[in-house]
Design a protein around this motif. Structure first.
Motif, short mmCIF file in Angstrom:
data_model
loop_
_atom_site.label_atom_id
_atom_site.label_comp_id
_atom_site.label_asym_id
_atom_site.label_seq_id
_atom_site.Cartn_x
_atom_site.Cartn_y
_atom_site.Cartn_z
N MET A 235 20.00 81.42 40.56
CA MET A 235 18.89 81.72 39.38
C MET A 235 17.81 80.95 38.64
SD MET A 235 19.48 84.36 37.90
CE MET A 235 20.42 85.10 37.65
N GLY A 236 18.18 79.97 39.81
CA GLY A 236 16.69 79.15 38.50
C GLY A 236 15.40 78.82 39.83
N ILE A 237 15.70 79.68 40.95
CA ILE A 237 14.40 79.75 41.48
C ILE A 237 13.44 81.28 41.18
CG2 ILE A 237 13.87 80.37 44.24
CD1 ILE A 237 16.18 79.09 45.07
N ASN A 238 12.62 80.34 41.55
CA ASN A 238 11.21 81.60 41.02
C ASN A 238 11.25 82.66 41.16
OD1 ASN A 238 10.38 78.61 41.36
ND2 ASN A 238 8.03 79.37 40.93
N ALA A 239 11.21 83.89 40.49
CA ALA A 239 12.31 84.96 40.63
C ALA A 239 13.03 85.90 40.26
CB ALA A 239 10.14 85.27 41.55
N VAL A 240 13.78 84.62 40.67
CA VAL A 240 15.40 85.56 40.96
C VAL A 240 15.96 85.66 39.71
CG1 VAL A 240 17.59 84.36 41.52
CG2 VAL A 240 16.13 83.55 42.35
N LYS A 241 16.87 87.04 39.93
CA LYS A 241 16.84 87.74 38.92
C LYS A 241 18.31 88.34 39.23
CE LYS A 241 15.06 89.48 35.28
NZ LYS A 241 14.61 88.08 34.89
N GLY A 242 19.15 87.64 39.63
CA GLY A 242 20.86 88.42 40.03
C GLY A 242 21.31 87.60 41.72
N VAL A 243 22.43 86.95 41.32
CA VAL A 243 23.17 86.08 42.23
C VAL A 243 24.21 86.66 42.33
CG1 VAL A 243 23.99 83.98 42.43
CG2 VAL A 243 21.67 83.94 42.24
N GLU A 244 24.80 86.34 44.15
CA GLU A 244 26.50 87.54 44.33
C GLU A 244 26.82 86.01 45.64
OE1 GLU A 244 26.11 92.04 44.49
OE2 GLU A 244 25.16 90.95 46.59
N ILE A 245 28.04 86.03 45.11
CA ILE A 245 28.36 85.11 46.30
C ILE A 245 29.21 86.05 46.65
CG2 ILE A 245 30.41 83.40 46.61
CD1 ILE A 245 28.07 82.21 45.22
N GLY A 246 29.70 86.28 48.01
CA GLY A 246 30.64 87.18 48.79
C GLY A 246 30.60 88.74 48.56
N ALA A 247 31.65 89.35 48.36
CA ALA A 247 31.35 90.95 48.03
C ALA A 247 30.34 91.03 47.15
CB ALA A 247 32.40 91.21 48.05
N GLY B 224 16.80 72.71 34.01
CA GLY B 224 17.63 73.88 32.85
C GLY B 224 17.55 74.92 32.33
N ARG B 225 16.58 75.80 33.26
CA ARG B 225 16.31 76.98 32.76
C ARG B 225 17.72 77.78 32.48
NH1 ARG B 225 12.16 79.60 36.64
NH2 ARG B 225 12.97 81.80 36.57
N LEU B 226 17.51 78.78 31.14
CA LEU B 226 18.14 79.74 30.80
C LEU B 226 18.96 80.31 31.41
CD1 LEU B 226 19.43 79.53 27.60
CD2 LEU B 226 17.33 81.39 27.48
N ASP B 227 18.38 80.86 32.33
CA ASP B 227 18.82 81.92 33.05
C ASP B 227 19.10 81.05 34.09
OD1 ASP B 227 16.51 81.13 34.00
OD2 ASP B 227 15.31 82.45 34.90
N ALA B 228 19.07 80.36 34.81
CA ALA B 228 19.79 79.22 35.50
C ALA B 228 21.80 79.09 34.63
CB ALA B 228 19.58 77.54 36.49
N ASP B 229 20.83 78.44 33.23
CA ASP B 229 22.25 77.91 32.42
C ASP B 229 23.45 78.85 32.42
OD1 ASP B 229 21.14 75.34 33.52
OD2 ASP B 229 21.14 74.73 31.17
N ILE B 230 22.81 80.29 31.75
CA ILE B 230 23.74 81.23 32.04
C ILE B 230 23.97 81.63 34.10
CG2 ILE B 230 23.91 84.02 31.34
CD1 ILE B 230 21.09 83.29 29.64
N ALA B 231 23.37 81.89 34.69
CA ALA B 231 24.38 82.43 35.50
C ALA B 231 25.18 81.19 35.86
CB ALA B 231 22.95 82.17 36.70
N GLN B 232 25.08 80.43 35.51
CA GLN B 232 26.67 78.84 36.20
C GLN B 232 27.42 79.14 35.20
OE1 GLN B 232 27.70 75.98 34.84
NE2 GLN B 232 28.06 74.39 36.60
N VAL B 233 27.65 79.43 34.04
CA VAL B 233 28.52 80.03 33.36
C VAL B 233 29.18 81.07 33.62
CG1 VAL B 233 28.02 78.65 31.36
CG2 VAL B 233 28.03 80.51 30.67
N MET B 234 28.59 82.10 33.56
CA MET B 234 29.41 83.34 34.08
C MET B 234 29.67 83.07 35.46
SD MET B 234 28.38 85.59 31.83
CE MET B 234 28.17 84.71 29.90
N MET B 235 28.90 82.75 36.51
CA MET B 235 29.57 82.50 37.50
C MET B 235 31.31 81.62 37.88
SD MET B 235 29.53 83.89 40.81
CE MET B 235 27.57 84.54 41.09
N GLY B 236 31.08 80.86 36.67
CA GLY B 236 32.23 80.16 36.68
C GLY B 236 33.35 81.24 35.91
N ILE B 237 33.20 81.94 35.15
CA ILE B 237 34.47 82.66 34.56
C ILE B 237 34.93 82.79 35.65
CG2 ILE B 237 34.70 84.60 33.17
CD1 ILE B 237 31.99 84.59 31.89
N ASN B 238 36.76 83.21 35.70
CA ASN B 238 37.80 83.62 36.52
C ASN B 238 37.20 84.64 37.17
OD1 ASN B 238 38.60 82.00 34.83
ND2 ASN B 238 39.98 81.97 35.76
#
Lengths: 384, 384, 384, 384
Positions: A235-247, B224-238
């Protein structure tokens, strides 16, 4: 930590602005004794660099990397590896207009709000050019992962605007500017990009990245989970707005019997988990997919405001990628590799003495198609 | 840092296992002087706790929080706030079977591979029960964000299995077990869940979370981008397998003219960015969406292996949520709040002296529908 | 974090080896908007650089600093500031002997044991030359501390081998190679050093560093205490074997009535605390004293072993400081400044909203002698 | 990181105030599979606890530790280990006077200046009682270090006020309240303390701590040096004002030929380095010495100010240690062990693959006196 250092044990601290005299990074924590020279790093930088086709920005940067430290007689010494890339083609005069108004969808506005000052030349610190040092660091990470664990990190373009690209093969992914896993798609992509460029507009893309050979056990729950840390860097890469793992988002409409990957002594029967359960690697391929938004710097007129807050219109000329996704494949690979090497070190720090009492479930080597591509919808039974 | 501490300045360190004597956390870095008592925390824990309807696990835990430190005469002192939740309803005898085989899609396997040992009772550390301490910490974060900046963090169920729920209103979101933004959807959801429960299978869900009132400037590029850190915690939820900010994966098929949010002196004209550009908040609502996979603990028989690596089948009885997404809304809110408070502190650490020279672009208060829901596809002009 | 990054919010990541092509650092987290150019940094580098008198190593390095990033139109932008110092006078042929045997008291041995490889040229990474990037970073820290808070960080030589130097005045400290607070001591020091150099042996030193103007409140107990973090960086300077704050080791034989600094509305009556109580600054001068061991690279023959573990003797020729303490004053100042700026940012992150309800106890401005020197033995009452 | 977490990989996060309902900590990153129960921890807590003799505070706390998580069937699981100690003997009414005025030399003043609020009961967070959780965590660290590497961490009182105690033997160190390495010194110490207690004044102390069996290679230069991290934790212990490694401040007056420890195939000939060179362990004993200031809470009247800033006098009654150094030995041991375990993990994270090509220099087992005591002045040749 301040925001420009990535990682816990294998860390990368980057610096530089798009039109500054140089960009680069310091890679700290690299295990000692690995053979390393600029030749190990340059190929990944070359895959990312601008100006290599008419479909990307025409800025000409050779992006030649110089190793300033951390290597003695051709081997890493365990001390920080500093990498320097001098800038050669900065044309800062193009940016007077940008300095006065904000490009919709660009970090122009937020950098100025945050810091009260910004370097507007070429996007300054927010430029995608600043992924180059991470790509260089990622090349070191990839080399160590390959030599130590046999891990391979590879990516490809999966969709360009409306054009979905089916996974056919890793062969030839790097033989054209688009990194598609289907050589037959290149003509269509070129035609699409030519039209897009003429229109003055921009488009988005999807990139898939796969890490094969990752052993079970990497990842540090609850807050250093492997999937969480991957999501963070992606998500920290420029212009990325979504991330998926697996499905990924397809999980929403899957049933438990469909999603959860059954196990047999011969291996997992599917990989909806994308190689990660509970934040820890399973031993299967790690499957990551990212959504990249369309470039904000476009030639078409857009409503905006100027630095005084007054209404304005802006057209962005100069040299820009009409789709940043085209060059994003090596970037996504690099960041995945950086997360993996960090977790490899973190894992053995705590768990080096764990004796393997559990028999490993093999990844399904025979089902390369499923591992490599994104066709996870049809979990095919092992005996099929 | 070790994996069980979250955050840089406002940190949360959690501990505990599903069936251990207690779970809890230490919240460090909280600004001093804020009124705080258990009554500020308990409501969020109550929203998350199990056993409140027939649609969730029937385990009965009151999840009563005790504040052990960091508060004097009703105010935070700036020292660590320890929160303790005693376990009251652990039935560990149910888990003998689980200790011998691996549930497909569950962290059973990876924990054992990583550590060589695991606490199998109720999923041990990997249980979703361990989100309770984070929810408690999140309640402190929310309170400070609200009092200091007027920030509100709210979430709702957006999809349950195949059932998409249109955003109608925040009213009544908390008046039923599902957190839907449309009271009329409850009957359908109940009926769907009843059928699902009888089938023995499980389903996925989508949760949307929105933070309103976040000032421009929060977030620490590049890593430490805000979107990156949000993605980190959200993907970390069970059970989370995907994270989107703003337009998310829809960005792939958007054109630049469609995606990039135009600006006028009266405000942004859309919010495809989801309130974040270049990793820094814009001042618009922060829009986050997550995909939750179906529960792995289901009653239906599944192929698996046992700890010896031999083929087995497993049916998981005991008390489990057929859709963990139902209780995920307060969890996602808590994690978003934790990221925001951390970045609020980080931002003012570096930038407290920045003088606002740029006129703020207002968030579009009049367009509540667009901010609150996920209908971003049709960027409607301000004058429309 | 990996070992080559210092600080939490204002961070310095250094790189380089003594004889590598360049050394440098990345300073991250610097507040934006401060005027900064190489001219602000060069003077501190010049005070530290080698070859400036016959009493220090004769290696000739100009140590010219280049700012590669983080500054736009003469002001910091809040993004990482990369500093580069090219090496100009490396004579690596001198080091063949050192590569085969270990210098007693030198890090030769431990680097090789730790990493299995080392860069022996000029001490590689363990060389005191690697304090130059920290001195450069410290110059930025000092400037910000001075401009924002009026904090001054100054150091002086307090003892050279057996020669104790009484504190007389800050004037003239920098007018000679020794940094003594007594101009009359220079002749003695020169004579002592000339004799030492001829003998082939080396000696130790004591350096005192003082920070004036630090506001009360900096420091993060329990484990980010200001005194603890100062001890960390000071003990981390090459050759340092001891650190004291305030009365230091004299505290052992003091009584409570003697040691504890009484307070009056006009100020503290003494400063045995060295400006720090409970890990938090009091507002008085911060007093630090460090012990520097004699240089390990000496011309006299010493018993040692070679890399095969066989008995050997070693005499170290080449260019070395007979007392590294002589050049340590600007180094110690820099590290103290780096800790202070980091804590200034950390403090305001958490406590920016604290309203001063307590009347400050002034530092004793009238008693400059006591603040500046180390004569704390006789706590003299204010009215005396 | 916020200030209440210690360590990088093996982390300890503490919480609690002197008179709060409980104190405790979360130990994260502990390797899995180690046998652990409260019985492993309690003895160190008992050595530190108050009320065990007339020479220390008469507060009666059993300091019974409860393990809340991270242990399953008697073994660590690799997940966080939470330790809880309930408070049983808090008499907060004694502290009304302290709440209004500041004790000279106490953190009362600085906590209030920093946070604008403080918990005055028993010193709140700044109380030495808060070393108990670190002692408990240290017991876990010691156990792992002993079982994995054979490392022993031991300390003793070296000086009490003016009374220097010669090192005679480790035997009997723990058989009396003072931890002296000479049983014959006990009578003198008792007599001195009885007089001191009657006088109402307080005194300082010196504690020596030694770690034996540490392998070469631990420590992460430049800023995670082993000596630096030891100095950090030692200076962070309540009342510590000075830290030495090896010869410490005596290094100032040593010559290079005297200080630098010569090496032979049979071992090092002395240990002025205190077991650390270049920030990395040498394999010799690690020798640490700390100076502890006299207690600030004394019965004698002292000049001070009240919270309004007005002149006042204060006498501190209630229950206080006349010399905190008496109970500091187990505390210093614990912190040394915590630094060592963290560096053991950090070292193998990066360097697990380093092949030992260098023959180790043995520590001088035959010269126990020199290693164990502080008599390093006379480096005696191996053959002597």
């Amino acid at each position: 930590m301040s925001g420009n250092t990535l990682g816990t044990l294998f860390t990368v601290t980057t610096f530089g602005e798009s039109h500054g005299p140089a960009i680069g990074c310091v890679v700290d924590g690299c295990p000692p004794g690995m053979e390393l020279s600029a030749e190990d790093i340059q190929p990944d930088l070359d895959r990312r660099k601008p100006g290599t086709s008419r479909h990307v920005t025409q800025r000409r940067e050779d992006d030649l990397v110089e190793i300033l430290s951390g290597v003695h007689e051709g081997r890493t010494t365990g001390t920080p590896i500093a990498l320097l890339i001098r800038t050669t083609d900065a044309r800062s005069k193009d940016y007077a207009k940008i300095a006065e108004s904000f490009r919709p969808g660009h970090a122009d506005y937020t950098y100025l709000r945050k810091y009260g000052i910004r370097d507007p030349r070429g996007g300054g610190r927010s430029s995608a050019r600043l992924t180059a040092p991470a790509v260089a660091a990622g090349a070191i990470a990839k080399k160590w992962l390959r030599e130590k664990y046999g891990v391979e990190v590879r990516g490809h373009l999966a969709q360009l605007g409306p054009n979905k690209i089916e996974f056919k093969s890793w062969d030839g992914v790097h033989d054209n500017p688009f990194f598609p896993p289907d050589p037959d798609a290149v003509a269509l992509l070129e035609s699409y990009m030519d039209k897009l460029r003429k229109s003055g507009d921009s488009c988005g893309a999807r990139i898939d990245v796969v890490a094969s050979g990752v052993p079970p056990g990497w990842g540090e729950p609850l807050y250093g989970r492997l999937d969480a840390d991957i999501a963070q860097v992606m998500m920290g890469i420029n212009a990325v707005k979504g991330v998926e793992i697996g499905a990924g988002f397809r999980s929403i409409e899957q049933m438990g019997t469909e999603h959860s990957d059954e196990m047999t002594p011969e291996g997992f029967l599917s990989n909806n988990a994308g190689g990660i359960l509970g934040g820890i690697s399973t031993g299967q391929d790690i499957l990551v997919s990212i959504a990249i938004k369309p470039t904000s710097s476009i030639r078409l007129a857009r409503r905006t405001i100027d630095v005084e807050g007054k209404a304005a219109t802006i057209e962005t000329h100069g040299r820009h990628d009409p789709c940043v996704g085209i060059r994003a494949t090596p970037i996504a690979e690099a960041f995945l590799a950086l997360v993996l090497v960090d977790h490899a070190l973190r894992h053995r720090a705590q768990n080096a003495d764990v004796k393997e009492k559990v028999k490993a479930v093999p990844a399904k080597a025979a089902k390369a198609k499923k591992r490599e591509g994104r066709k996870l919808e049809d979990p095919d039974p092992l005996e099929a």
